[in-house]
Design a protein around this motif. Structure first.
Motif, short mmCIF file in Angstrom:
data_model
loop_
_atom_site.label_atom_id
_atom_site.label_comp_id
_atom_site.label_asym_id
_atom_site.label_seq_id
_atom_site.Cartn_x
_atom_site.Cartn_y
_atom_site.Cartn_z
N PRO A 14 0.86 -1.15 -0.04
CA PRO A 14 -0.02 -0.02 -0.15
C PRO A 14 0.93 1.03 -0.11
O PRO A 14 1.66 1.38 0.98
N LEU A 15 0.57 2.14 -0.80
CA LEU A 15 1.46 3.66 -0.99
C LEU A 15 0.64 4.25 0.07
O LEU A 15 -0.40 4.60 0.24
N THR A 16 1.87 4.70 1.03
CA THR A 16 1.26 5.38 2.44
C THR A 16 2.15 6.54 2.35
O THR A 16 3.48 6.55 2.05
N GLU A 17 2.07 7.47 3.44
CA GLU A 17 2.85 8.84 3.77
C GLU A 17 4.19 8.23 3.93
O GLU A 17 5.35 8.90 3.85
N GLY A 18 4.64 7.17 4.90
CA GLY A 18 5.76 6.52 5.21
C GLY A 18 6.66 6.27 4.01
O GLY A 18 7.91 6.03 4.30
N LEU A 19 6.12 6.12 2.94
CA LEU A 19 7.08 5.51 1.66
C LEU A 19 7.20 6.73 1.09
O LEU A 19 8.49 6.50 -0.03
N VAL A 20 7.20 8.00 1.25
CA VAL A 20 6.99 9.28 0.10
C VAL A 20 8.22 10.20 1.21
O VAL A 20 7.56 10.68 2.19
N GLU A 27 -2.31 13.51 -1.38
CA GLU A 27 -3.64 13.73 -1.62
C GLU A 27 -4.38 12.42 -2.19
O GLU A 27 -3.78 11.74 -3.10
N ARG A 28 -5.24 11.98 -1.50
CA ARG A 28 -5.63 10.68 -1.89
C ARG A 28 -6.66 10.90 -3.40
O ARG A 28 -7.58 11.67 -3.11
N THR A 29 -6.45 10.26 -4.32
CA THR A 29 -7.39 10.70 -5.46
C THR A 29 -7.92 9.16 -6.24
O THR A 29 -7.80 8.19 -5.51
N ALA A 30 -8.72 9.37 -7.13
CA ALA A 30 -9.54 8.23 -7.57
C ALA A 30 -8.55 7.21 -7.92
O ALA A 30 -8.89 5.68 -7.91
N HIS A 31 -7.49 7.49 -8.38
CA HIS A 31 -6.06 6.55 -8.99
C HIS A 31 -5.29 5.96 -7.72
O HIS A 31 -4.66 5.20 -8.00
N GLY A 32 -5.07 6.90 -6.95
CA GLY A 32 -3.95 6.57 -5.78
C GLY A 32 -3.67 7.75 -4.95
O GLY A 32 -4.34 8.36 -4.48
N LEU A 33 -2.40 8.18 -5.11
CA LEU A 33 -1.84 9.09 -4.22
C LEU A 33 -1.12 10.13 -5.00
O LEU A 33 -0.19 9.74 -5.75
N LEU A 34 -1.32 11.32 -4.71
CA LEU A 34 -0.77 12.42 -5.44
C LEU A 34 -0.02 13.49 -4.42
O LEU A 34 -0.57 14.14 -3.55
N ALA A 160 0.36 2.24 -7.82
CA ALA A 160 0.47 0.90 -7.21
C ALA A 160 2.00 0.52 -7.36
O ALA A 160 2.77 1.13 -8.15
N LEU A 161 2.55 0.03 -6.10
CA LEU A 161 3.80 -0.45 -5.84
C LEU A 161 3.93 -1.91 -5.79
O LEU A 161 3.42 -2.70 -4.78
#
Length: 397
Positions: A14-20, A27-34, A160-161
């Motif tokens: 899961p793409l989370t704040e801890g990875l970025v 921002e959570r979007t319809a596709h993922g994380l912006l 996705a990762l």
């Protein structure tokens, strides 16, 4: 899953704040994380249609960081790429793979949206496209710290990762200082080779510091909302590169410029009263040294395969308070000198030490405004030496 290679057993993380790292907000979007490089409070104050709205969401300096034994990594993204009517297609954005601090690969993705800009008509339109995949294989089969630096010039939604071995967020090394930098398109990346060779990224990697890059194309305009975002962002070192956008957008006269600089610095000091703060004046840009803005697109050169720019101001108007780069440099030097009398942590760097007359003769600005890849490297190396070197204001103690 878009682009998945079948001969791997994939783990989706899961793409989370801890990875970025390097973003001020996600921002959570319809596709993922912006990733955003300005928080929502600042974005709400951006004038409608302003360039900074696009620049802040182009993730210069933003990277995924994780620890893993994976030998293969796939990242699905939905990019938005700019294209200019009448000009050749722009190169695809580049993703840099860094393993244990060393560049280990580069790749690009396909698909995504296209933002078509018509400079002559002043209009934009969006052509939608599919999610794409960037893939890195053949990674060392051992525990390692991995970073994927995102393109500096493409809006990038993280979808996705996938890896062939589980991953964990990679913590910032203990004791590593955070450098917060603000500047123009030159700081965002302009025509750098890749995200890790944008000059602030190059300088940060050489100096071993954690970068937050608030370089915004066309938008280093002393905006109060940018100053407040910086005020509220934890940092050990701060630099602001001021001047070229003030001149080429022709947004203010000399009477307003000085107080605006003071106001910006005052706001930074509200949140960072004793943090080393370096004010950097403009690098050399021959067309605006003595000629004020605005900067205009040189449409006569579109047919040559490259968009170029020209200075559209009148040098005679300098006497009436219009700004040139020379005027800006002189004003910044005076302001910093005066403030440093009571602020010993405030410093000044003449941008011509990073790119000056001799450099211009050897490496002229290809479009008359932005440095190329070789010049980014030179600016980054010189900044690392002058700012982070033993005698520099950011020297480690």
């Amino acid at each position: 899953m878009p682009g998945t290679t079948p001969d791997h057993h994939w783990t989706t993380t899961p793409l989370t704040e801890g990875l970025v790292r390097g973003a001020l907000e996600l921002e959570r979007t319809a596709h993922g994380l912006l990733p955003h490089r300005l928080p929502a409070a600042a974005r709400r104050q951006i004038p409608e249609g302003d360039l900074i709205a696009m620049a802040e969401v182009q993730p210069s300096g933003v990277r995924l960081a994780f620890r893993t034994r994976a030998t293969a990594v796939e990242l699905d993204t939905l990019r938005t790429k700019n294209a200019y009517a009448g000009a050749p297609p722009r190169p695809d954005g580049t993703y840099d793979l860094v393993i244990d601090g060393r560049l280990a690969g580069r790749a690009s993705t396909t698909g995504g949206n296209t933002l078509l800009v018509d400079l002559s008509a002043g209009t934009t339109s969006t052509v939608p496209g599919p999610v794409g995949t960037v893939r890195f294989t053949g990674l060392p089969d051992r525990e390692k710290d991995v970073e994927i630096w995102l393109p500096y010039n493409e809006i990038t939604e993280l979808v996705a990762l996938r890896t062939d071995f589980p991953v964990l967020p990679s913590p910032v090394p203990e004791g590593r200082r955070t450098w917060l930098h603000h500047g123009s398109s030159i700081s965002q990346g302009s025509d750098a080779e890749s995200p890790t060779t944008v000059w602030p990224a190059l300088a940060a990697r050489r100096a071993g510091v954690e970068l937050i890059n608030l370089g915004f194309g066309g938008s280093a305009l002393l905006d109060p909302f940018t100053a407040r975002a910086m005020r509220d962002t934890p940092a050990d070192l701060i630099s602001v590169k001021i001047g070229i956008n003030i001149v080429n957008t022709d947004v203010m006269r000399l009477r307003a410029f000085g107080p605006a600089v003071h106001g910006f610095l005052d706001t930074l000091r509200e949140g960072h009263p004793a943090t080393p703060l370096l004010v950097v004046s403009p690098v050399l840009c021959p067309m605006h040294e003595d000629t004020p803005g605005p900067t205009a697109a040189d449409f006569e050169n579109l047919g040559t395969g490259r968009l170029k720019f020209k200075a559209a101001g009148d040098p005679a108007e300098v006497a009436e308070g219009k700004l040139t780069l020379k005027v800006v440099r002189d004003t910044l030097a005076r302001i910093v000198e005066a403030r440093a009398a009571t602020d010993p942590h405030l410093h000044h760097l003449d941008g011509r030490e990073l790119y000056g007359e001799r450099d211009s003769a050897e490496l002229p600005l290809p479009d008359r405004l932005h440095p190329d890849a070789a010049t980014h490297r030179r600016i980054g190396e010189r900044f690392a030496e002058r700012a982070f070197g033993p005698a520099g204001p950011f020297a480690a103690h």
